[in-house]
Design a protein around this motif. Structure first.
Motif, PDB file in Angstrom:
ATOM      1  N   TYR B 159     -15.427  -1.250   5.831  1.00  0.00           N
ATOM      2  CA  TYR B 159     -14.845  -2.594   5.872  1.00  0.00           C
ATOM      3  C   TYR B 159     -14.265  -2.898   7.249  1.00  0.00           C
ATOM      4  N   ALA B 160     -13.654  -1.887   7.839  1.00  0.00           N
ATOM      5  CA  ALA B 160     -13.045  -2.075   9.160  1.00  0.00           C
ATOM      6  C   ALA B 160     -14.119  -2.410  10.189  1.00  0.00           C
ATOM      7  N   LEU B 161     -15.263  -1.750  10.098  1.00  0.00           N
ATOM      8  CA  LEU B 161     -16.342  -1.998  11.063  1.00  0.00           C
ATOM      9  C   LEU B 161     -16.983  -3.364  10.865  1.00  0.00           C
ATOM     10  N   GLU B 162     -16.935  -3.860   9.633  1.00  0.00           N
ATOM     11  CA  GLU B 162     -17.515  -5.182   9.374  1.00  0.00           C
ATOM     12  C   GLU B 162     -16.581  -6.292   9.844  1.00  0.00           C
ATOM     13  N   ASP B 163     -15.321  -5.965  10.061  1.00  0.00           N
ATOM     14  CA  ASP B 163     -14.326  -6.974  10.440  1.00  0.00           C
ATOM     15  C   ASP B 163     -14.462  -7.284  11.926  1.00  0.00           C
ATOM     16  N   PRO B 164     -14.424  -8.570  12.296  1.00  0.00           N
ATOM     17  CA  PRO B 164     -14.565  -8.897  13.722  1.00  0.00           C
ATOM     18  C   PRO B 164     -13.289  -8.650  14.532  1.00  0.00           C
ATOM     19  N   ASN B 165     -12.227  -8.217  13.883  1.00  0.00           N
ATOM     20  CA  ASN B 165     -10.941  -8.017  14.562  1.00  0.00           C
ATOM     21  C   ASN B 165     -10.639  -6.535  14.750  1.00  0.00           C
ATOM     22  N   PRO B 166      -9.675  -6.220  15.638  1.00  0.00           N
ATOM     23  CA  PRO B 166      -9.315  -4.809  15.796  1.00  0.00           C
ATOM     24  C   PRO B 166      -8.613  -4.280  14.545  1.00  0.00           C
ATOM     25  N   VAL B 167      -9.113  -3.162  14.045  1.00  0.00           N
ATOM     26  CA  VAL B 167      -8.534  -2.559  12.844  1.00  0.00           C
ATOM     27  C   VAL B 167      -8.066  -1.145  13.180  1.00  0.00           C
ATOM     28  N   LEU B 168      -6.823  -0.855  12.876  1.00  0.00           N
ATOM     29  CA  LEU B 168      -6.261   0.475  13.113  1.00  0.00           C
ATOM     30  C   LEU B 168      -6.179   1.209  11.776  1.00  0.00           C
ATOM     31  N   ILE B 169      -6.750   2.409  11.744  1.00  0.00           N
ATOM     32  CA  ILE B 169      -6.712   3.185  10.499  1.00  0.00           C
ATOM     33  C   ILE B 169      -5.822   4.413  10.719  1.00  0.00           C
ATOM     34  N   PHE B 170      -4.806   4.539   9.899  1.00  0.00           N
ATOM     35  CA  PHE B 170      -3.881   5.668  10.001  1.00  0.00           C
ATOM     36  C   PHE B 170      -4.200   6.676   8.907  1.00  0.00           C
ATOM     37  N   GLU B 171      -4.749   7.811   9.321  1.00  0.00           N
ATOM     38  CA  GLU B 171      -5.155   8.841   8.361  1.00  0.00           C
ATOM     39  C   GLU B 171      -4.059   9.903   8.334  1.00  0.00           C
ATOM     40  N   HIS B 172      -3.533  10.181   7.151  1.00  0.00           N
ATOM     41  CA  HIS B 172      -2.395  11.099   7.104  1.00  0.00           C
ATOM     42  C   HIS B 172      -2.841  12.555   7.137  1.00  0.00           C
ATOM     43  N   ALA B 173      -2.250  13.306   8.075  1.00  0.00           N
ATOM     44  CA  ALA B 173      -2.655  14.701   8.278  1.00  0.00           C
ATOM     45  C   ALA B 173      -2.478  15.544   7.024  1.00  0.00           C
ATOM     46  N   LEU B 174      -1.454  15.271   6.235  1.00  0.00           N
ATOM     47  CA  LEU B 174      -1.212  16.084   5.039  1.00  0.00           C
ATOM     48  C   LEU B 174      -2.231  15.816   3.942  1.00  0.00           C
ATOM     49  N   LEU B 175      -2.966  14.722   4.072  1.00  0.00           N
ATOM     50  CA  LEU B 175      -3.924  14.372   3.018  1.00  0.00           C
ATOM     51  C   LEU B 175      -5.305  14.974   3.249  1.00  0.00           C
ATOM     52  N   LEU B 176      -5.548  15.496   4.446  1.00  0.00           N
ATOM     53  CA  LEU B 176      -6.909  15.912   4.798  1.00  0.00           C
ATOM     54  C   LEU B 176      -7.546  16.866   3.786  1.00  0.00           C
ATOM     55  N   ASN B 177      -6.754  17.772   3.247  1.00  0.00           N
ATOM     56  CA  ASN B 177      -7.308  18.737   2.285  1.00  0.00           C
ATOM     57  C   ASN B 177      -7.136  18.297   0.833  1.00  0.00           C
ATOM     58  N   HIS B 178      -6.651  17.102   0.674  1.00  0.00           N
ATOM     59  CA  HIS B 178      -6.419  16.548  -0.651  1.00  0.00           C
ATOM     60  C   HIS B 178      -7.774  16.270  -1.313  1.00  0.00           C
ATOM     61  N   VAL B 179      -7.963  16.823  -2.519  1.00  0.00           N
ATOM     62  CA  VAL B 179      -9.246  16.650  -3.216  1.00  0.00           C
ATOM     63  C   VAL B 179      -9.025  15.775  -4.442  1.00  0.00           C
ATOM     64  N   GLN B 180      -9.916  14.822  -4.620  1.00  0.00           N
ATOM     65  CA  GLN B 180      -9.839  13.969  -5.804  1.00  0.00           C
ATOM     66  C   GLN B 180     -11.209  13.843  -6.441  1.00  0.00           C
ATOM     67  N   GLU B 181     -11.194  13.554  -7.723  1.00  0.00           N
ATOM     68  CA  GLU B 181     -12.425  13.290  -8.462  1.00  0.00           C
ATOM     69  C   GLU B 181     -12.787  11.827  -8.174  1.00  0.00           C
ATOM     70  N   ILE B 182     -13.976  11.573  -7.673  1.00  0.00           N
ATOM     71  CA  ILE B 182     -14.348  10.177  -7.433  1.00  0.00           C
ATOM     72  C   ILE B 182     -15.675   9.841  -8.095  1.00  0.00           C
ATOM     73  N   ASP B 183     -15.820   8.569  -8.387  1.00  0.00           N
ATOM     74  CA  ASP B 183     -17.047   8.081  -9.005  1.00  0.00           C
ATOM     75  C   ASP B 183     -18.089   7.903  -7.897  1.00  0.00           C
ATOM     76  N   GLU B 184     -19.173   8.616  -8.013  1.00  0.00           N
ATOM     77  CA  GLU B 184     -20.205   8.619  -6.977  1.00  0.00           C
ATOM     78  C   GLU B 184     -20.822   7.238  -6.742  1.00  0.00           C
ATOM     79  N   ASN B 185     -20.855   6.441  -7.794  1.00  0.00           N
ATOM     80  CA  ASN B 185     -21.499   5.129  -7.696  1.00  0.00           C
ATOM     81  C   ASN B 185     -20.577   4.023  -7.208  1.00  0.00           C
ATOM     82  N   PHE B 186     -19.275   4.338  -7.104  1.00  0.00           N
ATOM     83  CA  PHE B 186     -18.320   3.323  -6.680  1.00  0.00           C
ATOM     84  C   PHE B 186     -18.583   2.940  -5.219  1.00  0.00           C
TER      85      PHE B 186
END
Lengths: 321, 323
Positions: B159-186
């Motif tokens: 979504y950020a790349l599709e936006d014509p404006n500057p988008v800053l994404i803050f990725e939290h270092a503590l979350l990097l190894n966080h594992v979640q169950e996700i729906d593959e088709n989502f």
């Protein structure tokens, strides 16, 4: 160079000079407000360099950029309307003197943070290279910008990644009121480029023909070698830094010496003496320029002020544009 | 399927590089090193030097180059290794990326994505534990995304790349190894809207990014004690989805904001002020904030823990508010 080209150069220098003189006048009449930085004395640099630039090329400039905007093809009308803060201004009245822009003319400003246009010009050139576009990128900045860290960062990456662009350092000897000798331990600016393995040359920025000749050579180098090149133009501004500057930091005598090298006086005398232009033609040229500039002022005066209801426009570009 | 936050980020960048020839990744150690957090491991081999550009330690310079490249028609993903180094790039981010569209009367926009790792909690001491997302959200002209879930780590970039404006994404270092169950088709959902992650009746807890998992944990603990808490993931700090917050508070009449930034002048303060301005009479109790304590983050583990809101702090704060 054929005679017409020489006349063209003289005409453009005169256009810039006249526009700047009128800006100063309009400033004292409070038609133009904010900061206003004039290019008087330095005309040969932008005129010479931009005479070799095509509409498809990218130009990045500083806050002393009226000349560059005009010579990249932005009309005097829309420049003047911008200075008046009106809707027909080339930035819609949002930018003013220091932020002239034109997407259509590929004029990228208009940067009021010293040196901030330099990495962006490298990025523009990188994009052109990656997209296999045949457009040149020209980046203007003053010698004051050389004190900024991002100048070194940008030159290093441009050289490291072999990005073809022309760095044009307009060395007018003063960063606001601080002379080069009082701000740089190394005043040989060529070395600032060569330490990054970028080839460089010094140019007499008061001589428009020398500017054209050396820029031409530089652009050929860039095109053949696919690398950046650096030109230092030695020049001088005849006016203070901005309209607020009391000009206390330099001797009047120094200014007088430089004025003897006025790029317009010397070039017009030379064209007159070699009969490339006649007194009459020169007079007509000046009338033509006066008309262009007066029309621009009338246009700016008539242009509307934007409604304050529109204040929050343009903060974001809507998706899909 | 199970996926980690790091794998999700990796997937999103890889997809972008594969699908759009204008996209490239530039930053410190993104190539040969594989990314300081191994997000771009092996990308250099797969995509080559034109797409994966190892930059020298010149944050201001390469951010400016990214901005110029975006003006020139490319879609750069600029990686600033950590939020802490973004201070060196602030002039380009604010004075150019954020302002260019407005200064030029809407002619130019800067379609760059600037990613950076944010947050404390790893005993990296004061200079490597900042959370500047709330601070940067002060500036009109940028969009601020704070993925706190694996699914957002997976889709926000697109979504950020599709936006014509500057988008800053803050990725939290503590979350990097966080594992979640996700729906593959989502296929993801617009990141510019907040999301109610858990519905509840007695109190609204609004948070984002690194504070999200511990907020979720606190909400479950309280659930077992019979409390019904509504949890809102803000997801995007600018533009702020004020409506979702107001709607929730109108239902619960109580609001706690958990924000990893310092309390003074915090993003939490902004949300609190908006709620007071708009729906003061809906509140049954004063809005409360849990923020970083007013101290540069210390190295010692127990001190660092005390400086940043923890699950226990969230639980006791909510209990206090519901007493």
């Amino acid at each position: 160079m054929i005679d017409e080209e020489k006349i063209f150069l003289l005409k453009n220098m005169l256009r810039v000079r006249r526009m700047e003189e009128l800006c100063a006048e309009l400033y004292t009449r409070e038609k133009i407000r904010g900061f206003l930085h004039l290019y008087i004395g330095e005309e040969a640099v932008a005129t010479g360099v931009l005479s070799l630039v095509d509409p498809v090329d990218n130009v990045m400039a500083t806050y002393r950029e009226h000349a560059h905007a005009l010579l990249k093809g932005i009309s005097a009308k829309s420049i003047m309307a911008e200075m008046f803060g009106r809707v027909d201004g080339c930035s819609g009245g949002r930018g003013g003197s220091m932020h002239l822009y034109s997407r259509e003319k590929r004029f990228f400003g208009g940067n009021a943070i010293v040196a901030s246009g330099i990495p962006q010009a490298v990025g523009l050139a990188l994009a052109a290279q990656r997209l296999r576009e045949s457009r040149k990128t020209i980046c203007f900045f003053g010698e004051g910008a050389i004190a900024e860290g991002v100048f070194y960062e940008s030159l290093n990456m441009a050289s490291l990644w072999k990005i073809p662009l022309l760095f044009c350092c307009e060395n007018n000897l003063y960063a606001m009121g601080t002379g080069l000798v009082r701000s740089q331990a190394q005043t040989d600016l060529i070395k600032k480029a060569t330490i990054h393995n970028i080839s460089a040359e010094t140019v007499n920025g008061m001589d428009v023909l020398e500017v054209v000749a050396k820029t031409k050579k530089a652009l050929e180098y860039i095109s053949n070698e696919k690398k950046p090149y650096f030109l230092e133009f030695k020049t001088y501004r005849f006016r203070p830094h901005s309209m607020f500057d009391p000009d206390l930091y330099r001797e009047k005598s120094e200014l007088e010496v430089w004025k003897k090298h006025c790029p317009i006086d010397s070039f017009s005398s030379s064209l007159l003496s070699t009969q490339i232009i006649s007194e009459d033609s020169l007079k007509n040229l000046k009338i033509e320029i006066e008309n262009e500039m007066q029309e621009a002022i009338v246009f700016a005066e008539k242009s509307l002020e934007e409604s304050v209801n529109e204040l929050e426009r343009h903060v974001y570009l809507q998706a899909g544009i | 399927m199970k996926m980690s936050y790091r794998e999700a980020l990796r997937w999103s960048i890889r997809e972008a590089l594969k699908n759009d020839s204008r996209v490239f990744l530039v930053g410190e150690d993104v190539g040969a090193y594989g990314g300081s957090y191994a997000v771009s491991k092996d990308f250099l081999k797969e995509f080559g030097q034109e797409k994966i550009l190892d930059a020298p330690l010149s944050e201001l310079g390469f951010t400016g180059i990214g901005i110029g490249a975006a003006l020139g028609g490319l879609r750069p993903i600029i990686e600033i290794m950590t939020v802490n180094f973004s201070l060196l790039a602030l002039d380009q981010i604010i004075n150019s990326a954020a302002f260019l569209c407005h200064m030029s009367g809407g002619q130019f926009s800067v379609p760059v994505v600037i990613r950076m790792t944010t947050g404390g909690g790893r005993q990296l001491a004061a200079q490597h534990s900042n959370s500047w997302e709330g601070w940067l959200a002060h500036v009109p002209g940028v969009k601020i995304l704070t993925p706190g879930t694996v699914i957002d780590a997976k889709f926000m970039l697109q979504y950020a790349l599709e936006d014509p404006n500057p988008v800053l994404i803050f990725e939290h270092a503590l979350l990097l190894n966080h594992v979640q169950e996700i729906d593959e088709n989502f296929q993801g959902t617009s990141p510019f809207k907040a999301m109610v992650l858990k519905e509840g009746r007695s109190l609204t807890l609004a948070t984002y990014g690194g504070m999200l998992p511990r907020s979720l944990e606190a909400v479950s603990i309280l659930e077992q004690k019979g409390k019904s808490i509504e949890l809102i993931d803000l997801r995007c700090l600018r533009p702020l989805d004020e409506e979702s917050i107001l709607t929730s508070v109108k239902k619960t009449h109580r609001l706690l904001i958990v924000d990893e930034g310092w309390r003074s002048g915090s993003f939490a303060a902004e949300i609190s002020a908006r709620v007071m301005e708009k729906i003061f009479y809906e509140l049954d109790a004063p809005v409360q904030r849990l923020c970083r304590r007013e101290v540069p983050i210390p190295y010692a583990a127990q001190l660092e823990r005390a400086a940043i809101p923890q699950t226990d702090d969230i639980v006791s704060k909510i209990q206090e508010m519901l007493r």
